[in-house]
Design a protein around this motif. Structure first.
Motif, mmCIF file in Angstrom:
data_model
loop_
_atom_site.group_PDB
_atom_site.id
_atom_site.type_symbol
_atom_site.label_atom_id
_atom_site.label_comp_id
_atom_site.label_asym_id
_atom_site.label_seq_id
_atom_site.Cartn_x
_atom_site.Cartn_y
_atom_site.Cartn_z
ATOM 1 N N PRO A 214 5.046 -14.713 2.026
ATOM 2 C CA PRO A 214 4.476 -15.393 3.204
ATOM 3 C C PRO A 214 3.792 -14.447 4.180
ATOM 4 C CG PRO A 214 6.653 -16.254 2.725
ATOM 5 C CD PRO A 214 6.462 -15.074 1.819
ATOM 6 N N GLU A 215 4.337 -13.253 4.367
ATOM 7 C CA GLU A 215 3.743 -12.313 5.314
ATOM 8 C C GLU A 215 2.647 -11.465 4.687
ATOM 9 O OE1 GLU A 215 7.346 -10.301 3.480
ATOM 10 O OE2 GLU A 215 6.738 -12.306 4.131
ATOM 11 N N GLY A 216 2.426 -11.627 3.375
ATOM 12 C CA GLY A 216 1.421 -10.824 2.703
ATOM 13 C C GLY A 216 1.853 -9.375 2.604
ATOM 14 N N TYR A 217 0.892 -8.496 2.343
ATOM 15 C CA TYR A 217 1.200 -7.065 2.239
ATOM 16 C C TYR A 217 0.861 -6.366 3.543
ATOM 17 C CZ TYR A 217 0.933 -2.155 1.014
ATOM 18 O OH TYR A 217 1.123 -0.792 1.001
ATOM 19 N N ASN A 218 1.767 -5.531 4.011
ATOM 20 C CA ASN A 218 1.517 -4.699 5.181
ATOM 21 C C ASN A 218 1.735 -3.238 4.814
ATOM 22 O OD1 ASN A 218 0.997 -6.428 7.658
ATOM 23 N ND2 ASN A 218 2.817 -7.416 6.824
ATOM 24 N N ASP A 219 0.741 -2.422 5.084
ATOM 25 C CA ASP A 219 0.851 -1.001 4.786
ATOM 26 C C ASP A 219 1.767 -0.352 5.809
ATOM 27 O OD1 ASP A 219 -1.477 1.811 4.789
ATOM 28 O OD2 ASP A 219 0.487 1.573 3.862
ATOM 29 N N GLU A 220 2.914 0.113 5.359
ATOM 30 C CA GLU A 220 3.886 0.726 6.250
ATOM 31 C C GLU A 220 3.895 2.251 6.141
ATOM 32 O OE1 GLU A 220 7.607 -1.130 5.416
ATOM 33 O OE2 GLU A 220 7.010 -3.055 6.310
ATOM 34 N N ASN A 221 2.896 2.793 5.481
ATOM 35 C CA ASN A 221 2.818 4.247 5.348
ATOM 36 C C ASN A 221 2.513 4.858 6.715
ATOM 37 O OD1 ASN A 221 2.134 6.966 4.752
ATOM 38 N ND2 ASN A 221 1.476 6.377 2.701
ATOM 39 N N ARG A 222 3.429 5.641 7.211
ATOM 40 C CA ARG A 222 3.257 6.309 8.505
ATOM 41 C C ARG A 222 3.271 7.817 8.315
ATOM 42 N NH1 ARG A 222 2.225 1.833 8.991
ATOM 43 N NH2 ARG A 222 2.945 0.290 10.521
ATOM 44 N N GLY A 223 2.849 8.259 7.139
ATOM 45 C CA GLY A 223 2.902 9.670 6.799
ATOM 46 C C GLY A 223 1.974 10.537 7.634
ATOM 47 N N PHE A 224 2.157 11.825 7.474
ATOM 48 C CA PHE A 224 1.424 12.826 8.252
ATOM 49 C C PHE A 224 -0.082 12.675 8.114
ATOM 50 C CE2 PHE A 224 -0.307 17.248 8.349
ATOM 51 C CZ PHE A 224 -0.108 17.508 9.698
ATOM 52 N N PHE A 225 -0.571 12.546 6.870
ATOM 53 C CA PHE A 225 -2.005 12.478 6.648
ATOM 54 C C PHE A 225 -2.595 11.172 7.172
ATOM 55 C CE2 PHE A 225 -0.648 15.567 3.418
ATOM 56 C CZ PHE A 225 -1.544 16.590 3.672
ATOM 57 N N VAL A 226 -1.878 10.086 6.994
ATOM 58 C CA VAL A 226 -2.348 8.796 7.509
ATOM 59 C C VAL A 226 -2.478 8.838 9.022
ATOM 60 C CG1 VAL A 226 -1.871 6.332 7.671
ATOM 61 C CG2 VAL A 226 -1.351 7.546 5.555
ATOM 62 N N ALA A 227 -1.458 9.389 9.670
ATOM 63 C CA ALA A 227 -1.465 9.478 11.127
ATOM 64 C C ALA A 227 -2.605 10.349 11.627
ATOM 65 C CB ALA A 227 -0.117 10.015 11.618
#
Length: 231
Positions: A214-227
Motif C-alpha cells: 500500500p505504501e509503495g517503495y520508499n528509498d531508505e538509504n541514508r548512506g554517506f554517498f547518498v547524503a
C-alpha cells in the motif's frame, strides 16, 4: 589546522565524485516528466474504483496480477563511457561488455520486472510499464577505489492490459543500492554476485514493493554517498 581542513575537503570531494543519486531519496521527488514519446507513461485518467485506494500520494491497486510488462529506455538518455569517478551522463553501466547500453539496462529492468511479477499473483490483471530516467552503476575507477551507490530511477505505470486505460498513473521511483568496492567487489564477482546480479535482484524487490504494498517503495538509504550527493 589549515592543512587538516584542506585534507578533509579533498576527501569529501573524492567521495562525492563516486557515482550516487543527486535526487532526494523519496518516491515523490521532483523530477522530469515522463518522456512524451512514451505514451504509456502519460496518465489518461485518474479514476478510482472500489478496488483502488489512496495511500499517501500513491494510488494503490490491490490484488494485482502482472499480465504484461513493457520497458522503455529512451534514446534521449545520454550514455557515458568515461572512466572517471562521476561521469556526466544519464546511463553509466559497466556490468556488461561494451555494447548498446540502452539495450543492456533495458534487459536488466525487464528481468527485474519479471522476477517481481512472479510475486504478484493477484486476481486483477495489469500491464506494468517502466520508463527509465537514470541508471548509474559505478565506473571501474570508482568501483575499485572510493565505491559509491548504484542510483537507478524510473517511472512505473499500471494500465489495463485489454483497454490500455491507466489504472495507476506514473509514479517516479528513486532507488540507491550501496555498491561493493575494491577487494570485496572482486571477490563477489568470482562468486557470481556481480553488479548485474545485485542490481537485478534489488530492483525486483523494489518493483514488488512499489506495486504490491500500500505504501509503495520508499528509498531508505541514508548512506554517506547518498547524503553527500543530496547537498
Amino acid at each position: 589546522m589549515k592543512n587538516i581542513r584542506v585534507a578533509m575537503l579533498a576527501l569529501a570531494a573524492v567521495a562525492v565524485s563516486a557515482c550516487a543519486g543527486p535526487q532526494a531519496a523519496t518516491r515523490n521527488a521532483v523530477s522530469a516528466s515522463p518522456n512524451e514519446a512514451t505514451a504509456l507513461t502519460q496518465p489518461q485518467s485518474n479514476t478510482q474504483s472500489s478496488v483502488a485506494k489512496k495511500s499517501g500520494d500513491n494510488l494503490y491497486i490491490p490484488d494485482v496480477n502482472i499480465a504484461r510488462i513493457t520497458v522503455s529506455v529512451p534514446k534521449t538518455l545520454k550514455v557515458s563511457e568515461k572512466n572517471t569517478y562521476y561521469p556526466n551522463g544519464d546511463i553509466i553501466w559497466r556490468g556488461d561488455l561494451f555494447g548498446d547500453r540502452h539495450a543492456q539496462v533495458e534487459a536488466i529492468l525487464q528481468n527485474s520486472a519479471e522476477q517481481a511479477a512472479a510475486n504478484l499473483q493477484g486476481a486483477r490483471p495489469a500491464h506494468m510499464h517502466i520508463q527509465l530516467t537514470r541508471f548509474h552503476g559505478l565506473t571501474e575507477k570508482a568501483r575499485y577505489s572510493t565505491g559509491g551507490v548504484h542510483n537507478i530511477n524510473f517511472y512505473v505505470t499500471l494500465l489495463d492490459p485489454v483497454t490500455g486505460e491507466t489504472i495507476r498513473p506514473a509514479e517516479h521511483v528513486v532507488t540507491n543500492l550501496d555498491a561493493l568496492r575494491g577487494t570485496e567487489a572482486i571477490q563477489a564477482d568470482t562468486l557470481g554476485n556481480t553488479q548485474k546480479f545485485r542490481i537485478t535482484t534489488f530492483l525486483a524487490g523494489v518493483l514488488a514493493a512499489e506495486i504490491g504494498e500500500p505504501e509503495g517503495y520508499n528509498d531508505e538509504n541514508r548512506g554517506f554517498f547518498v547524503a553527500l550527493n543530496r547537498n
